[in-house]
Design a protein around this motif. Structure first.
Motif, short mmCIF file in Angstrom:
data_model
loop_
_atom_site.label_atom_id
_atom_site.label_comp_id
_atom_site.label_asym_id
_atom_site.label_seq_id
_atom_site.Cartn_x
_atom_site.Cartn_y
_atom_site.Cartn_z
N ILE A 125 0.86 -1.18 0.00
CA ILE A 125 0.00 0.00 0.00
C ILE A 125 0.89 1.24 0.00
CG2 ILE A 125 -1.99 -1.08 1.15
CD1 ILE A 125 -0.94 0.06 3.77
N PRO A 126 0.32 2.43 -0.34
CA PRO A 126 1.15 3.63 -0.38
C PRO A 126 1.67 4.02 1.00
CG PRO A 126 -0.87 3.95 -1.62
CD PRO A 126 -1.03 2.67 -0.87
N GLY A 127 2.95 4.31 1.10
CA GLY A 127 3.56 4.80 2.31
C GLY A 127 3.89 6.27 2.16
N PRO A 128 4.92 6.78 2.86
CA PRO A 128 5.29 8.19 2.74
C PRO A 128 5.91 8.48 1.38
CG PRO A 128 6.89 7.03 4.06
CD PRO A 128 5.77 6.06 3.81
N VAL A 129 5.80 9.74 0.96
CA VAL A 129 6.35 10.16 -0.32
C VAL A 129 7.64 10.93 -0.08
CG1 VAL A 129 6.01 11.55 -2.38
CG2 VAL A 129 4.09 10.25 -1.41
N GLY A 130 8.73 10.51 -0.68
CA GLY A 130 10.00 11.22 -0.63
C GLY A 130 10.48 11.46 -2.04
N ASN A 131 11.76 11.18 -2.29
CA ASN A 131 12.27 11.28 -3.64
C ASN A 131 11.76 10.15 -4.51
OD1 ASN A 131 13.73 13.61 -3.07
ND2 ASN A 131 15.48 12.43 -2.30
N ILE A 132 11.31 9.07 -3.82
CA ILE A 132 10.73 7.94 -4.55
C ILE A 132 9.43 7.56 -3.86
CG2 ILE A 132 12.99 7.05 -5.31
CD1 ILE A 132 12.75 4.95 -3.09
N TYR A 133 8.58 6.87 -4.59
CA TYR A 133 7.35 6.39 -3.98
C TYR A 133 7.67 5.18 -3.11
CZ TYR A 133 4.74 9.51 -7.02
OH TYR A 133 4.25 10.62 -7.64
N ASN A 134 7.13 5.17 -1.88
CA ASN A 134 7.39 4.08 -0.95
C ASN A 134 6.15 3.21 -0.82
OD1 ASN A 134 10.12 4.71 0.16
ND2 ASN A 134 9.08 6.65 0.63
N HIS A 135 6.32 1.94 -1.02
CA HIS A 135 5.24 0.98 -0.82
C HIS A 135 5.54 0.19 0.45
CE1 HIS A 135 4.96 1.96 -5.09
NE2 HIS A 135 3.67 1.66 -4.98
N VAL A 136 4.52 0.04 1.30
CA VAL A 136 4.71 -0.63 2.59
C VAL A 136 3.66 -1.69 2.80
CG1 VAL A 136 5.76 1.43 3.64
CG2 VAL A 136 3.28 1.09 3.79
N LYS A 137 3.92 -2.58 3.76
CA LYS A 137 2.96 -3.62 4.12
C LYS A 137 2.28 -3.37 5.46
CE LYS A 137 5.44 -7.26 1.61
NZ LYS A 137 6.12 -8.58 1.72
N LYS A 138 2.85 -2.46 6.27
CA LYS A 138 2.31 -2.21 7.61
C LYS A 138 2.24 -0.72 7.88
CE LYS A 138 4.19 -6.47 9.62
NZ LYS A 138 5.07 -7.04 10.68
N THR A 139 1.15 -0.30 8.49
CA THR A 139 0.96 1.10 8.86
C THR A 139 0.41 1.17 10.28
OG1 THR A 139 0.43 1.69 6.58
CG2 THR A 139 -0.20 3.27 8.27
N GLU A 140 0.92 2.07 11.11
CA GLU A 140 0.41 2.27 12.48
C GLU A 140 0.27 3.75 12.74
OE1 GLU A 140 3.32 0.37 14.91
OE2 GLU A 140 2.56 -1.66 14.54
N LEU A 141 -0.81 4.14 13.37
CA LEU A 141 -1.08 5.53 13.72
C LEU A 141 -1.29 5.64 15.22
CD1 LEU A 141 -1.71 8.49 12.86
CD2 LEU A 141 -4.12 7.78 12.68
N TYR A 142 -0.60 6.58 15.89
CA TYR A 142 -0.71 6.77 17.33
C TYR A 142 -1.20 8.18 17.64
CZ TYR A 142 2.19 2.57 17.64
OH TYR A 142 2.69 1.29 17.52
#
Length: 355
Positions: free
Chosen positions: A1-18
């Motif tokens: 799924i989409p993660g943070p955007v930097g110089n490249i697009y980051n795809h991640v499998k885990k996300t946590e919000l606190y």
């Protein structure tokens, strides 16, 4: 799924919000205060438990109950303040520590939060509070417990720095002798059982119903004790009362108590509502019906303040008894078919979260 955007697009499998927030029940509780206008503590036991129902007293301590005030991380969050040291913007040290200063001399788990006085009593860094050993007879607790110096003293037994002053914080080049200090703990209060009434006929009877509402309020070991006047503030989070009525001398019963909840306030209402039994040893009320809680006895019955059948002349499970019954020094206890349970001792407790 989409993660943070930097110089490249980051795809991640885990996300946590606190979210960091303040728990709605988190409070600062005063656990100790000393104003030398009231003198000194008599001994270290006196310094652990003193005027426990009057935190405005010159000598006040509920340190005996400190272990129950750890926060959700299992540590203590302290704030030690000196109200008269107004030359400081914040006349307090605030910190956490894992060791219990009532039980341990070794101070562990220290982390400063807002520390005005960064030095302890021997010139090292302030690291919290610990138990002063019996060989040092000055106080109960201080910031260098294994050294004769005793700055940031808690439970002081002798004056220092003047005829009516005691050690405050250690400030290089300045003798901070003080007359007032306050120690607070920040924590989430848990439900407790609080004694709100007790009657031992060794101390006689209550004089009248007003006497039975408020008696010896700072001494719950007194023969005649009542803080029923404050009962309305002791509803639990569901808005009901959680009661336990006990008879210590009735040792023939495994649990000599009735425990239940009710929504009506027995200090104010004769009609008993919202009853639900939890652990009921005596299932019968004073007129042979099911036990359903307690209610206010009307003025036309001049025996007591509260009982389990308030609109009937029978007055079992009596609270605030004004006359003897069943003997020359006994009052009505619970109603047990075929047995006259006249008693000499009655205790009523409420379970709630102190505010």
């Amino acid at each position: 799924i989409p993660g943070p955007v930097g110089n490249i697009y980051n795809h991640v499998k885990k996300t946590e919000l606190y979210v960091e927030y303040t728990h709605p029940r988190l409070i600062w509780k005063k656990v100790f205060s000393h104003d030398t206008a009231g003198g000194l503590f008599t001994n270290t036991e006196d310094a652990k438990k003193k005027n426990i129902y009057d935190e405005d007293a010159d000598l006040f301590s509920v340190l005996y109950n400190l272990q129950s005030m750890r926060n959700d991380d299992g540590v203590f969050h302290f704030k030690l303040c000196y109200p008269e040291l107004t030359q400081y913007t914040i006349p307090c040290n605030e910190w956490i520590q894992s060791s219990n200063p009532l039980l341990e001399s070794a101070i562990t788990g220290y982390a400063g939060i807002s520390v005005t006085w960064t030095q302890n009593g021997i010139g090292g860094p302030f690291q919290g509070l610990g138990l002063s050993p019996p060989s040092f007879s000055y106080n109960l607790i201080d910031d260098a417990p294994n050294h004769p110096n005793w700055f940031n003293s808690i439970g002081t037994l002798t004056y220092w720095g003047g005829s009516d002053t005691i050690p405050g914080p250690n400030e290089p080049g300045v003798t901070l002798a003080v007359k007032k200090k306050e120690l607070y703990v920040k924590y989430i209060p848990r439900p407790i059982w609080k004694k709100v009434f007790s009657h031992d006929t060794a101390g006689g009877l209550f004089t009248n119903t007003e006497d039975a509402k408020k008696k010896n309020i700072y001494d719950d070991d007194a023969d005649l004790f009542s803080v029923l006047y404050n009962l309305q503030s002791m509803r639990n989070d569901d808005g009901v009362f959680h009661f336990k009525l006990c008879y210590p001398e009735l040792t023939q019963y495994t649990i000599p108590c009735n425990e239940w909840i009710q929504s009506s306030n027995p200090l104010l209402e004769s009609a008993i509502t919202g009853y639900a039994g939890i652990s009921v040893t005596w299932t019968q009320n004073g007129i042979g019906g099911p036990f359903q809680g307690l209610g206010l006895s009307p003025p036309s019955f001049s025996y007591n303040l509260i009982d389990d059948a308030p609109n009937h002349p029978n007055w079992f499970n009596s609270i605030g008894s004004l006359t003897y019954w069943g003997g020359s020094d006994t009052i009505p206890g619970p109603n047990e078919p075929g047995v006259t349970l006249a008693v000499k001792k009655t205790e009523l407790y409420v379970r709630y979260i102190p505010r």
